[in-house]
Design a protein around this motif. Sequence first.
Motif, mmCIF file in Angstrom:
data_model
loop_
_atom_site.group_PDB
_atom_site.id
_atom_site.type_symbol
_atom_site.label_atom_id
_atom_site.label_comp_id
_atom_site.label_asym_id
_atom_site.label_seq_id
_atom_site.Cartn_x
_atom_site.Cartn_y
_atom_site.Cartn_z
ATOM 1 N N SER A 144 -39.607 48.992 -38.719
ATOM 2 C CA SER A 144 -39.362 48.921 -40.162
ATOM 3 C C SER A 144 -39.826 50.189 -40.857
ATOM 4 N N ALA A 145 -40.945 50.754 -40.420
ATOM 5 C CA ALA A 145 -41.430 52.008 -41.012
ATOM 6 C C ALA A 145 -40.400 53.115 -40.843
ATOM 7 N N GLN A 146 -39.660 53.086 -39.743
ATOM 8 C CA GLN A 146 -38.622 54.096 -39.505
ATOM 9 C C GLN A 146 -37.367 53.827 -40.329
ATOM 10 N N ARG A 147 -37.035 52.543 -40.526
ATOM 11 C CA ARG A 147 -35.796 52.193 -41.223
ATOM 12 C C ARG A 147 -35.942 52.147 -42.736
ATOM 13 N N TRP A 148 -37.111 51.755 -43.201
ATOM 14 C CA TRP A 148 -37.272 51.451 -44.623
ATOM 15 C C TRP A 148 -37.318 52.670 -45.538
ATOM 16 N N PHE A 149 -37.940 53.763 -45.076
ATOM 17 C CA PHE A 149 -38.295 54.843 -45.983
ATOM 18 C C PHE A 149 -37.540 56.127 -45.688
ATOM 19 N N GLY A 150 -37.209 56.844 -46.775
ATOM 20 C CA GLY A 150 -36.618 58.160 -46.625
ATOM 21 C C GLY A 150 -37.658 59.165 -46.129
ATOM 22 N N GLU A 151 -37.184 60.324 -45.695
ATOM 23 C CA GLU A 151 -38.063 61.345 -45.115
ATOM 24 C C GLU A 151 -39.165 61.750 -46.101
ATOM 25 N N GLY A 152 -40.401 61.707 -45.639
ATOM 26 C CA GLY A 152 -41.530 62.159 -46.439
ATOM 27 C C GLY A 152 -42.131 61.129 -47.368
ATOM 28 N N PHE A 153 -41.511 59.960 -47.507
ATOM 29 C CA PHE A 153 -42.012 58.985 -48.482
ATOM 30 C C PHE A 153 -43.407 58.483 -48.104
ATOM 31 N N MET A 154 -43.623 58.188 -46.835
ATOM 32 C CA MET A 154 -44.918 57.658 -46.428
ATOM 33 C C MET A 154 -46.042 58.662 -46.667
ATOM 34 N N ASP A 155 -45.737 59.958 -46.571
ATOM 35 C CA ASP A 155 -46.742 60.980 -46.864
ATOM 36 C C ASP A 155 -46.970 61.116 -48.371
ATOM 37 N N ARG A 156 -45.882 61.019 -49.143
ATOM 38 C CA ARG A 156 -46.010 61.162 -50.597
ATOM 39 C C ARG A 156 -46.649 59.940 -51.237
ATOM 40 N N GLU A 157 -46.316 58.758 -50.737
ATOM 41 C CA GLU A 157 -46.761 57.509 -51.359
ATOM 42 C C GLU A 157 -47.430 56.611 -50.312
ATOM 43 N N PRO A 158 -48.599 57.020 -49.801
ATOM 44 C CA PRO A 158 -49.232 56.233 -48.740
ATOM 45 C C PRO A 158 -49.617 54.822 -49.174
ATOM 46 N N GLU A 159 -50.041 54.642 -50.420
ATOM 47 C CA GLU A 159 -50.458 53.313 -50.874
ATOM 48 C C GLU A 159 -49.262 52.367 -50.977
ATOM 49 N N ALA A 160 -48.156 52.855 -51.539
ATOM 50 C CA ALA A 160 -46.966 52.014 -51.684
ATOM 51 C C ALA A 160 -46.396 51.634 -50.324
ATOM 52 N N SER A 161 -46.300 52.602 -49.408
ATOM 53 C CA SER A 161 -45.744 52.300 -48.091
ATOM 54 C C SER A 161 -46.669 51.372 -47.309
ATOM 55 N N ALA A 162 -47.988 51.557 -47.459
ATOM 56 C CA ALA A 162 -48.932 50.678 -46.762
ATOM 57 C C ALA A 162 -48.833 49.253 -47.280
ATOM 58 N N ALA A 163 -48.679 49.098 -48.600
ATOM 59 C CA ALA A 163 -48.561 47.751 -49.174
ATOM 60 C C ALA A 163 -47.319 47.043 -48.653
#
Length: 432
Positions: free
Chosen positions: A169-188
């Motif tokens: 899901s981490a690979q499918r859900w987010f566009g490139e760089g989102f997890m680095d830019r928004e770590p709190e939102a992606s972690a939630a």
Amino acid sequence: MELTATILAAPTAPAAANPRVLIVLPSLGTSVGALWQSAATHLGEVDPATTIIGIDLPGHGRSAPVDVSAGTSEYPQLTMSDLAEAVLATIDRVLPDVAGSADASAASISVAGDSIGGAIALQLALDHGDRFDRAAVFCTGAKIGEPRGWLERAEVVATSGTPTQVTGSAQRWFGEGFMDREPEASAALLHSLQDADRFSYAALCHALASYDVRSRLAEITLPVLAVAGSEDQPTPPTKLAEIANGVSGALLEVIEGAAHLVPAEAPAVAAGLLHEFLNPDAAGATGTGEQNSATLPTASGPREASRDEVREAGMTVRRQVLSDAHVDRANAKVDDFTADFQDLITRYAWGEIWTRPGLEKRMRSAITLTAMIAGGHEAELAMHVKAAVRNGLTRDEIKEVLLQSAIYCSVPSANTAFSVASQALAEMDDEG
């Protein structure tokens, strides 16, 4: 099956005679708060009289899990209609309090959903269209994936739990760089997946396995907004274009750089699109969630607005149609010699013409393709073939435009156009 509703944004302005309510629905594996709260906050700022209510799916967020008999692993095999009925029952249960009246039917209700939430929104539009004013569907499809894949996933999750889905899901859900830019939102979001009830998740997989409303899209009479992420793998823009093409008068927007969870990845953009969609008569609504004082053009005359306001509106739609990447490349090449020309096309082509409400963007794309073919403008044709896909034209429809141009523009022109279009479409495939 009783679902839990949460008020994500309460009105801060006096309510109208008919209270306005937006129901938002999450994707498989997410809680409604993790996915929608930021977008709801942005939307509440520009729509202060609207109540935004999120409804969690079974076993997700605050909603109770599906019933499973003690000592067994037999979970209910839900359908999308089951989920739609459960959402409607929840609305009926909570709306009298929100509306401040026992007569909840007085409220003006719209629905928006992402992924399976978008599928539920389409099901509600089909089965209970008279209950809703508008439906916005994000990162979804009239059919999503293949039954076998969903049934296999259901068995894996029912046996081993939702943590098995976190990496994929981490690979499918987010566009490139989102997890680095928004770590709190992606972690939630990923924590909401890990915390979801395994049997409820499996039951939702069964609903997706049997879901297919492609042949029924023409039955939907509600205004529909279809929003895609350009990088979405599970439901790419072509899935949303299929909805936009199948529902009469539907609108299509593609968010560059976003993947499968647009409300969380681009909350301000999602809020801006919803504001514009829910307030079609509002002057100056833009896709960025900000108010522009320019008056939108009418069907019979130009806008009354300053030069800068027209340019700003033009730049917004230029980015929507051609993509941020294309416009950024063009702007990077601007120098003293070309600056006035770039300003001219942004203000007049995009600010005065493409923003007019008289034609949908997909119709404007078809017209523009024909003009590029007739004029022999091959580089511009390639650019507008890609823009046509973003604006909702299918490849078959682009082919038909090119075939018709053979009659009215000449066979040699159409021959060149087919070569240019084929290469442009292949480049889009390579880009994903």
